[in-house]
Scaffold this motif. Structure first.
Motif, PDB file in Angstrom:
ATOM      1  N   LEU A 265      54.011   4.060 -45.636  1.00 17.21           N
ATOM      2  CA  LEU A 265      54.396   5.200 -46.474  1.00 17.21           C
ATOM      3  C   LEU A 265      53.170   5.873 -47.068  1.00 17.21           C
ATOM      4  O   LEU A 265      53.063   7.113 -47.066  1.00 17.21           O
ATOM      5  CB  LEU A 265      55.333   4.725 -47.585  1.00 17.21           C
ATOM      6  N   LEU A 266      52.239   5.078 -47.563  1.00 19.26           N
ATOM      7  CA  LEU A 266      51.040   5.640 -48.192  1.00 19.26           C
ATOM      8  C   LEU A 266      50.215   6.441 -47.186  1.00 19.26           C
ATOM      9  O   LEU A 266      49.624   7.470 -47.548  1.00 19.26           O
ATOM     10  CB  LEU A 266      50.191   4.524 -48.791  1.00 19.26           C
ATOM     11  N   ALA A 267      50.185   6.009 -45.928  1.00 16.72           N
ATOM     12  CA  ALA A 267      49.419   6.737 -44.912  1.00 16.72           C
ATOM     13  C   ALA A 267      49.923   8.165 -44.762  1.00 16.72           C
ATOM     14  O   ALA A 267      49.126   9.114 -44.642  1.00 16.72           O
ATOM     15  CB  ALA A 267      49.492   6.007 -43.573  1.00 16.72           C
ATOM     16  N   GLU A 268      51.238   8.350 -44.792  1.00 17.82           N
ATOM     17  CA  GLU A 268      51.805   9.697 -44.649  1.00 17.82           C
ATOM     18  C   GLU A 268      51.601  10.522 -45.919  1.00 17.82           C
ATOM     19  O   GLU A 268      51.320  11.717 -45.858  1.00 17.82           O
ATOM     20  CB  GLU A 268      53.294   9.602 -44.311  1.00 17.82           C
ATOM     21  N   LEU A 269      51.732   9.875 -47.068  1.00 17.22           N
ATOM     22  CA  LEU A 269      51.513  10.601 -48.319  1.00 17.22           C
ATOM     23  C   LEU A 269      50.042  11.001 -48.464  1.00 17.22           C
ATOM     24  O   LEU A 269      49.735  12.073 -49.004  1.00 17.22           O
ATOM     25  CB  LEU A 269      51.948   9.729 -49.506  1.00 17.22           C
TER      26      LEU A 269
ATOM     27  N   LYS B  55      47.877  19.045 -51.231  1.00 15.88           N
ATOM     28  CA  LYS B  55      49.208  19.142 -51.836  1.00 15.88           C
ATOM     29  C   LYS B  55      49.350  18.088 -52.943  1.00 15.88           C
ATOM     30  O   LYS B  55      50.218  17.206 -52.896  1.00 15.88           O
ATOM     31  CB  LYS B  55      50.276  18.959 -50.763  1.00 15.88           C
ATOM     32  N   HIS B  56      48.487  18.180 -53.939  1.00 20.86           N
ATOM     33  CA  HIS B  56      48.406  17.147 -54.973  1.00 20.86           C
ATOM     34  C   HIS B  56      49.659  17.088 -55.841  1.00 20.86           C
ATOM     35  O   HIS B  56      49.994  16.013 -56.359  1.00 20.86           O
ATOM     36  CB  HIS B  56      47.183  17.384 -55.858  1.00 20.86           C
ATOM     37  N   VAL B  57      50.334  18.201 -56.029  1.00 21.41           N
ATOM     38  CA  VAL B  57      51.563  18.219 -56.825  1.00 21.41           C
ATOM     39  C   VAL B  57      52.753  17.828 -55.956  1.00 21.41           C
ATOM     40  O   VAL B  57      53.557  16.969 -56.316  1.00 21.41           O
ATOM     41  CB  VAL B  57      51.803  19.606 -57.454  1.00 21.41           C
ATOM     42  N   PHE B  58      52.853  18.418 -54.776  1.00 21.86           N
ATOM     43  CA  PHE B  58      54.029  18.205 -53.934  1.00 21.86           C
ATOM     44  C   PHE B  58      54.097  16.786 -53.396  1.00 21.86           C
ATOM     45  O   PHE B  58      55.188  16.248 -53.176  1.00 21.86           O
ATOM     46  CB  PHE B  58      54.038  19.218 -52.790  1.00 21.86           C
ATOM     47  N   VAL B  59      52.941  16.150 -53.171  1.00 28.34           N
ATOM     48  CA  VAL B  59      52.967  14.774 -52.668  1.00 28.34           C
ATOM     49  C   VAL B  59      53.643  13.845 -53.673  1.00 28.34           C
ATOM     50  O   VAL B  59      54.324  12.880 -53.293  1.00 28.34           O
ATOM     51  CB  VAL B  59      51.527  14.283 -52.354  1.00 28.34           C
ATOM     52  N   ARG B  60      53.497  14.138 -54.945  1.00 30.75           N
ATOM     53  CA  ARG B  60      54.151  13.331 -55.971  1.00 30.75           C
ATOM     54  C   ARG B  60      55.670  13.517 -55.919  1.00 30.75           C
ATOM     55  O   ARG B  60      56.435  12.566 -56.143  1.00 30.75           O
ATOM     56  CB  ARG B  60      53.610  13.707 -57.353  1.00 30.75           C
TER      57      ARG B  60
ATOM     58  N   LEU C 164      55.682   0.794 -55.177  1.00 32.05           N
ATOM     59  CA  LEU C 164      54.419   0.073 -55.149  1.00 32.05           C
ATOM     60  C   LEU C 164      53.218   1.017 -55.122  1.00 32.05           C
ATOM     61  O   LEU C 164      52.074   0.567 -55.087  1.00 32.05           O
ATOM     62  CB  LEU C 164      54.370  -0.856 -53.930  1.00 32.05           C
ATOM     63  N   ILE C 165      53.487   2.315 -55.119  1.00 34.17           N
ATOM     64  CA  ILE C 165      52.427   3.336 -55.082  1.00 34.17           C
ATOM     65  C   ILE C 165      52.384   4.039 -56.427  1.00 34.17           C
ATOM     66  O   ILE C 165      53.363   4.672 -56.834  1.00 34.17           O
ATOM     67  CB  ILE C 165      52.675   4.364 -53.959  1.00 34.17           C
ATOM     68  N   ASN C 166      51.278   3.923 -57.124  1.00 31.81           N
ATOM     69  CA  ASN C 166      51.111   4.591 -58.420  1.00 31.81           C
ATOM     70  C   ASN C 166      50.535   5.984 -58.174  1.00 31.81           C
ATOM     71  O   ASN C 166      49.360   6.116 -57.837  1.00 31.81           O
ATOM     72  CB  ASN C 166      50.160   3.784 -59.308  1.00 31.81           C
ATOM     73  N   PRO C 167      51.332   7.042 -58.333  1.00 31.15           N
ATOM     74  CA  PRO C 167      50.848   8.391 -58.020  1.00 31.15           C
ATOM     75  C   PRO C 167      49.687   8.841 -58.899  1.00 31.15           C
ATOM     76  O   PRO C 167      48.879   9.660 -58.492  1.00 31.15           O
ATOM     77  CB  PRO C 167      52.085   9.277 -58.230  1.00 31.15           C
ATOM     78  N   GLN C 168      49.605   8.276 -60.110  1.00 33.12           N
ATOM     79  CA  GLN C 168      48.526   8.669 -61.006  1.00 33.12           C
ATOM     80  C   GLN C 168      47.169   8.202 -60.481  1.00 33.12           C
ATOM     81  O   GLN C 168      46.138   8.829 -60.739  1.00 33.12           O
ATOM     82  CB  GLN C 168      48.768   8.081 -62.402  1.00 33.12           C
ATOM     83  N   LYS C 169      47.172   7.084 -59.743  1.00 30.35           N
ATOM     84  CA  LYS C 169      45.929   6.530 -59.225  1.00 30.35           C
ATOM     85  C   LYS C 169      45.723   6.824 -57.742  1.00 30.35           C
ATOM     86  O   LYS C 169      44.590   6.894 -57.268  1.00 30.35           O
ATOM     87  CB  LYS C 169      45.897   5.018 -59.454  1.00 30.35           C
TER      88      LYS C 169
END
Length: 391
Positions: free
Chosen positions: A142-146, A154-159, A185-190
């Motif tokens: 999942l993280l690879a695609e994000l 796309k820093h806003v839309f990825v969240r 398990l993915i912290n969007p802030q970091k």
């Protein structure tokens, strides 16, 4: 480790939060509470050093005492070398089908919001993950695609996509289609990048229609109407907060100089859309309250100065947009549409440095400012569906 820490009262009164919760009772037994409020007994254990989880049934159908009894039986089996039997459910759907099933079942959200979520998942996650079972998607996949989205700026839309996917995985866990939610398990802030945060942050003009569409998904709360009113009038947040009904005459709003930054009276022409908001607020007016946008709790106080900021943050635009940011956006729009700088500055209540220009009769500008404000309001409302839902 403490055991038997839960009581039936704790289990019964436990409330859901934005993220899944676990209330531990000891020996691996815990009550899992999903963001939707579902409560399920689970037991965590290890086989050959690998963590496993066994579902023991939903609460309160399975009581605390029954869950403890099941846990004791399973622990005894583990001590004897017998691992709990877990049902391996054959995937009857893939991740993209799960996305459709979950979001098409969300009748509590606006059609536009549902379409936006599905479109975002389709564009950014379906190509690589859509054919996999939800249970086959781990954090790394999942993280690879994000990360692809993040690398594209796309820093806003990825969240938003991570959040929409997370809700699908929560549903898949409850339906037995997955065992974990990898998005949690993915912290969007970091994990993801950010735009440079500006003082009085504002979006680019090209991003405004997407913001307006997102705002339309919110209910007509006072905070939403206040945000729209700032957009339609170009006033400062504090000027909106302190607005009183007796300051409005016809389609004009006179703000006294004592409330203005430069101690000068300011006339604000009101568009048709701004007048419609005032009509709504009049119907909500409580006896004895003079403020157009009052506090929810006290008649003698206006809406909080942080109300609009909190709304914008809840929409996912924290650090990207502010109430004051509407003034920057509107000024950019007006200049690009060829309106006279003097009229724009007067609408923003800016006083020219040139004293001759400063003393120019502001009534003369009204002939330009009225149509300018109406065209601006019409432009804001002319949101059309983009090819891709997001900045």
């Amino acid at each position: 480790m403490p055991t038997n820490t839960l009581t039936d009262t704790i289990c019964k009164t436990a409330k859901p939060s934005e993220k899944p919760r676990k209330l531990f009772d000891g020996h691996g037994l815990h009550l899992f509470i999903s963001p939707t409020g579902a409560k399920v007994w689970r037991m965590a254990y290890r086989v050959d050093g690998k963590p496993k989880t066994k579902s023991l049934g939903a609460y309160p159908l399975v009581t605390l005492a029954e869950a403890r009894q099941q846990c004791a039986v399973l622990r005894k089996g583990l001590l004897e070398g017998v691992a709990p039997v877990t049902k391996t459910k054959r995937p009857d759907s893939n991740f993209w089908e799960d996305c459709q099933a979950y979001w098409n079942g969300r009748k509590d959200v606006a059609d536009g919001y549902r379409e936006n979520a599905l479109r975002g998942l389709e564009l950014h996650l379906k190509p690589a993950l859509g054919d996999l079972a939800s249970a086959e998607i781990d954090r790394a996949k999942l993280l690879a695609e994000l990360n692809r989205m993040d690398a594209a700026g796309k820093h806003v839309f990825v969240r938003k996509v991570r959040m929409w996917a997370s809700q699908v995985f929560d549903w898949a866990v409850e339906q037995g289609k997955a065992t974990i939610n990898p998005a949690e398990l993915i912290n969007p802030q970091k994990a993801f990048g950010r735009r440079r945060v500006k003082h009085h942050a504002s979006l680019e003009l090209t991003e405004i229609h997407e913001f307006v569409r997102r705002l339309s998904f919110e209910k007509d709360l006072n905070s939403v109407l206040a945000c729209r009113f700032i957009a339609y009038t170009w006033v400062r947040t504090n000027e909106m907060r302190m607005m009183r009904f007796d300051e409005v005459e016809g389609d004009a709003w006179l703000i006294g100089g004592e409330r203005m930054k430069r101690d000068k009276d300011h006339i604000v022409p009101l568009s048709r859309q701004a007048m419609e908001i005032l009509d709504v607020m009049r119907t909500r007016r409580r006896e004895g309250c003079e403020y157009v946008f009052p506090s929810d709790h006290r008649l003698d106080r206006p809406i909080s100065e942080n109300t609009v900021l909190a709304l914008i943050a809840r929409m996912g635009y924290k650090g990207e947009m502010t109430g004051h940011g509407w003034r920057t956006v509107a000024s950019t729009w007006a200049n690009e549409h060829g309106y006279p700088p003097d009229a724009i500055e007067r609408q923003l209540a800016h006083t020219p440095e040139d004293k001759v220009r400063a003393t120019y009769n502001r009534a003369e500008y009204m002939r330009v400012r009225r149509p300018m404000m109406q065209e601006w309001a019409d432009w804001l409302n002319s949101s059309t569906k983009p090819d891709e839902p997001g900045p």
